[in-house]
Design a protein around this motif. Structure first.
Motif, PDB file in Angstrom:
ATOM      1  N   GLY A 241      82.664   2.085  21.187  1.00 15.44           N
ATOM      2  CA  GLY A 241      81.992   3.163  21.904  1.00 15.44           C
ATOM      3  C   GLY A 241      80.794   2.752  22.733  1.00 15.44           C
ATOM      4  O   GLY A 241      80.121   3.601  23.312  1.00 15.44           O
ATOM      5  N   TRP A 242      80.511   1.463  22.850  1.00 16.67           N
ATOM      6  CA  TRP A 242      79.340   1.009  23.590  1.00 16.67           C
ATOM      7  C   TRP A 242      79.603   0.829  25.080  1.00 16.67           C
ATOM      8  O   TRP A 242      78.660   0.830  25.874  1.00 16.67           O
ATOM      9  N   LEU A 243      80.866   0.672  25.453  1.00 14.47           N
ATOM     10  CA  LEU A 243      81.251   0.478  26.856  1.00 14.47           C
ATOM     11  C   LEU A 243      82.418   1.388  27.197  1.00 14.47           C
ATOM     12  O   LEU A 243      83.200   1.755  26.319  1.00 14.47           O
ATOM     13  N   THR A 244      82.533   1.699  28.481  1.00 15.31           N
ATOM     14  CA  THR A 244      83.762   2.290  28.999  1.00 15.31           C
ATOM     15  C   THR A 244      84.349   1.282  29.976  1.00 15.31           C
ATOM     16  O   THR A 244      83.616   0.526  30.620  1.00 15.31           O
ATOM     17  N   ALA A 245      85.654   1.270  30.060  1.00 13.61           N
ATOM     18  CA  ALA A 245      86.344   0.357  30.964  1.00 13.61           C
ATOM     19  C   ALA A 245      87.136   1.173  31.971  1.00 13.61           C
ATOM     20  O   ALA A 245      87.658   2.235  31.652  1.00 13.61           O
ATOM     21  N   ALA A 246      87.186   0.656  33.183  1.00 14.67           N
ATOM     22  CA  ALA A 246      87.979   1.281  34.239  1.00 14.67           C
ATOM     23  C   ALA A 246      88.635   0.171  35.051  1.00 14.67           C
ATOM     24  O   ALA A 246      88.140  -0.958  35.096  1.00 14.67           O
ATOM     25  N   LYS A 247      89.738   0.501  35.680  1.00 13.10           N
ATOM     26  CA  LYS A 247      90.449  -0.462  36.520  1.00 13.10           C
ATOM     27  C   LYS A 247      89.871  -0.395  37.928  1.00 13.10           C
ATOM     28  O   LYS A 247      89.695   0.676  38.495  1.00 13.10           O
ATOM     29  N   GLU A 248      89.580  -1.561  38.476  1.00 10.30           N
ATOM     30  CA  GLU A 248      89.160  -1.671  39.867  1.00 10.30           C
ATOM     31  C   GLU A 248      89.964  -2.806  40.468  1.00 10.30           C
ATOM     32  O   GLU A 248      89.824  -3.956  40.037  1.00 10.30           O
ATOM     33  N   ALA A 249      90.811  -2.474  41.423  1.00 10.33           N
ATOM     34  CA  ALA A 249      91.748  -3.450  41.994  1.00 10.33           C
ATOM     35  C   ALA A 249      92.606  -4.015  40.861  1.00 10.33           C
ATOM     36  O   ALA A 249      93.280  -3.270  40.183  1.00 10.33           O
ATOM     37  N   ASN A 250      92.517  -5.318  40.609  1.00 16.17           N
ATOM     38  CA  ASN A 250      93.381  -5.909  39.576  1.00 16.17           C
ATOM     39  C   ASN A 250      92.594  -6.381  38.349  1.00 16.17           C
ATOM     40  O   ASN A 250      93.044  -7.243  37.609  1.00 16.17           O
ATOM     41  N   HIS A 251      91.398  -5.816  38.151  1.00 14.44           N
ATOM     42  CA  HIS A 251      90.612  -6.216  36.982  1.00 14.44           C
ATOM     43  C   HIS A 251      89.853  -5.022  36.407  1.00 14.44           C
ATOM     44  O   HIS A 251      89.677  -4.005  37.070  1.00 14.44           O
ATOM     45  N   ASN A 252      89.412  -5.178  35.175  1.00 12.21           N
ATOM     46  CA  ASN A 252      88.626  -4.133  34.522  1.00 12.21           C
ATOM     47  C   ASN A 252      87.153  -4.281  34.876  1.00 12.21           C
ATOM     48  O   ASN A 252      86.660  -5.395  35.048  1.00 12.21           O
ATOM     49  N   VAL A 253      86.471  -3.148  34.951  1.00  5.18           N
ATOM     50  CA  VAL A 253      85.016  -3.141  35.083  1.00  5.18           C
ATOM     51  C   VAL A 253      84.468  -2.335  33.912  1.00  5.18           C
ATOM     52  O   VAL A 253      85.107  -1.389  33.435  1.00  5.18           O
ATOM     53  N   TYR A 254      83.300  -2.718  33.448  1.00  3.42           N
ATOM     54  CA  TYR A 254      82.719  -2.142  32.238  1.00  3.42           C
ATOM     55  C   TYR A 254      81.368  -1.513  32.547  1.00  3.42           C
ATOM     56  O   TYR A 254      80.581  -2.063  33.311  1.00  3.42           O
ATOM     57  N   THR A 255      81.136  -0.372  31.914  1.00  3.05           N
ATOM     58  CA  THR A 255      79.877   0.354  32.064  1.00  3.05           C
ATOM     59  C   THR A 255      79.368   0.720  30.675  1.00  3.05           C
ATOM     60  O   THR A 255      80.137   1.244  29.857  1.00  3.05           O
ATOM     61  N   PRO A 256      78.094   0.462  30.392  1.00  2.42           N
ATOM     62  CA  PRO A 256      77.556   0.829  29.075  1.00  2.42           C
ATOM     63  C   PRO A 256      77.475   2.345  28.919  1.00  2.42           C
ATOM     64  O   PRO A 256      77.247   3.075  29.891  1.00  2.42           O
ATOM     65  N   THR A 257      77.646   2.820  27.700  1.00  2.00           N
ATOM     66  CA  THR A 257      77.546   4.253  27.412  1.00  2.00           C
ATOM     67  C   THR A 257      76.177   4.618  26.864  1.00  2.00           C
ATOM     68  O   THR A 257      75.868   5.798  26.714  1.00  2.00           O
ATOM     69  N   VAL A 258      75.365   3.607  26.570  1.00  4.56           N
ATOM     70  CA  VAL A 258      74.021   3.790  26.021  1.00  4.56           C
ATOM     71  C   VAL A 258      73.084   2.900  26.820  1.00  4.56           C
ATOM     72  O   VAL A 258      73.453   1.784  27.198  1.00  4.56           O
ATOM     73  N   THR A 259      71.869   3.365  27.078  1.00  5.03           N
ATOM     74  CA  THR A 259      70.914   2.539  27.814  1.00  5.03           C
ATOM     75  C   THR A 259      70.323   1.462  26.913  1.00  5.03           C
ATOM     76  O   THR A 259      70.283   1.606  25.693  1.00  5.03           O
ATOM     77  N   ARG A 260      69.859   0.422  27.539  1.00  5.76           N
ATOM     78  CA  ARG A 260      69.204  -0.659  26.799  1.00  5.76           C
ATOM     79  C   ARG A 260      67.965  -0.129  26.074  1.00  5.76           C
ATOM     80  O   ARG A 260      67.684  -0.516  24.947  1.00  5.76           O
ATOM     81  N   ARG A 261      67.220   0.752  26.728  1.00  7.51           N
ATOM     82  CA  ARG A 261      66.016   1.307  26.118  1.00  7.51           C
ATOM     83  C   ARG A 261      66.363   2.113  24.860  1.00  7.51           C
ATOM     84  O   ARG A 261      65.714   1.982  23.830  1.00  7.51           O
ATOM     85  N   ALA A 262      67.388   2.947  24.948  1.00  6.99           N
ATOM     86  CA  ALA A 262      67.786   3.745  23.784  1.00  6.99           C
ATOM     87  C   ALA A 262      68.204   2.840  22.634  1.00  6.99           C
ATOM     88  O   ALA A 262      67.849   3.097  21.476  1.00  6.99           O
ATOM     89  N   TYR A 263      68.921   1.774  22.945  1.00  7.98           N
ATOM     90  CA  TYR A 263      69.327   0.837  21.904  1.00  7.98           C
ATOM     91  C   TYR A 263      68.113   0.143  21.298  1.00  7.98           C
ATOM     92  O   TYR A 263      68.001  -0.003  20.079  1.00  7.98           O
ATOM     93  N   GLY A 264      67.186  -0.281  22.157  1.00 12.15           N
ATOM     94  CA  GLY A 264      65.980  -0.944  21.675  1.00 12.15           C
ATOM     95  C   GLY A 264      65.159  -0.050  20.765  1.00 12.15           C
ATOM     96  O   GLY A 264      64.680  -0.481  19.709  1.00 12.15           O
ATOM     97  N   VAL A 265      65.000   1.208  21.156  1.00 12.03           N
ATOM     98  CA  VAL A 265      64.248   2.157  20.338  1.00 12.03           C
ATOM     99  C   VAL A 265      64.942   2.360  18.994  1.00 12.03           C
ATOM    100  O   VAL A 265      64.296   2.365  17.943  1.00 12.03           O
ATOM    101  N   ALA A 266      66.247   2.507  19.018  1.00 13.44           N
ATOM    102  CA  ALA A 266      66.990   2.708  17.764  1.00 13.44           C
ATOM    103  C   ALA A 266      66.853   1.498  16.843  1.00 13.44           C
ATOM    104  O   ALA A 266      66.652   1.650  15.636  1.00 13.44           O
ATOM    105  N   CYS A 267      66.944   0.291  17.415  1.00 12.98           N
ATOM    106  CA  CYS A 267      66.799  -0.923  16.599  1.00 12.98           C
ATOM    107  C   CYS A 267      65.398  -1.032  16.016  1.00 12.98           C
ATOM    108  O   CYS A 267      65.231  -1.351  14.832  1.00 12.98           O
ATOM    109  N   MET A 268      64.393  -0.748  16.849  1.00 12.80           N
ATOM    110  CA  MET A 268      63.018  -0.825  16.342  1.00 12.80           C
ATOM    111  C   MET A 268      62.758   0.222  15.273  1.00 12.80           C
ATOM    112  O   MET A 268      62.104  -0.051  14.270  1.00 12.80           O
ATOM    113  N   ARG A 269      63.284   1.423  15.461  1.00 10.13           N
ATOM    114  CA  ARG A 269      63.091   2.479  14.468  1.00 10.13           C
ATOM    115  C   ARG A 269      63.749   2.092  13.147  1.00 10.13           C
ATOM    116  O   ARG A 269      63.177   2.292  12.072  1.00 10.13           O
ATOM    117  N   GLN A 270      64.935   1.535  13.234  1.00 10.46           N
ATOM    118  CA  GLN A 270      65.635   1.111  12.028  1.00 10.46           C
ATOM    119  C   GLN A 270      64.846   0.021  11.299  1.00 10.46           C
ATOM    120  O   GLN A 270      64.690   0.064  10.081  1.00 10.46           O
TER     121      GLN A 270
END
Length: 140
Positions: A59-88
């Motif tokens: 659930g951290w990335l979504t994948a989509a087809k672009e031409a003949n390869h996959n492209v990936y987009t994060p579903t969570v921001t780096r900041r949100a992940y950093g805050v969650a890790c620090m809080r934990q």
């Protein structure tokens, strides 16, 4: 996990490194672009692709087809992940005691006076924001 959607399953250390590389690259990102970011780790393109597939399944990335390869987009921001890790870590290591965590970090981190001043300014701004909010009277 502290603001991270429940669909996002925990990461291994290697998966986290791949996700950091994705965040460091303009999105959407290809496997080749991630491989370039991770040069020097000895990972093949197939290994990186495996990690990207796992990150999508977790659930951290979504994948989509672009031409003949996959492209990936994060579903969570780096900041949100950093805050969650620090809080934990704050909760786990310091029982949620922010002051104790700050004392430990400041005493051992080797921060310069300028860095300490910047941190103090952030804390002061947050304190002032909280005071302003607390003094707001909805019945006034």
């Amino acid at each position: 996990m502290y603001g991270i959607p429940a669909r996002c399953k925990p990461l291994s250390a290697a998966e986290e490194q791949v996700l950091l590389a994705v965040w460091d690259t303009p999105q959407p990102v290809t496997r080749r672009e991630v491989c370039r970011r991770l040069e020097g780790r000895g990972w093949t393109g197939g290994t990186v692709l495996t990690f990207l597939t796992r990150l999508e399944a977790k659930g951290w990335l979504t994948a989509a087809k672009e031409a003949n390869h996959n492209v990936y987009t994060p579903t969570v921001t780096r900041r949100a992940y950093g805050v969650a890790c620090m809080r934990q870590r704050l909760d786990t290591l310091f029982g949620g005691d922010l002051a104790a965590a700050v004392r430990a970090l400041v005493s051992e981190c080797g921060a310069t006076p300028g860095q300490l001043a910047q941190a103090a300014a952030v804390i002061e701004a947050k304190r002032a924001e909280a005071e302003e909010y607390d003094s707001y009277d909805v019945f006034f």
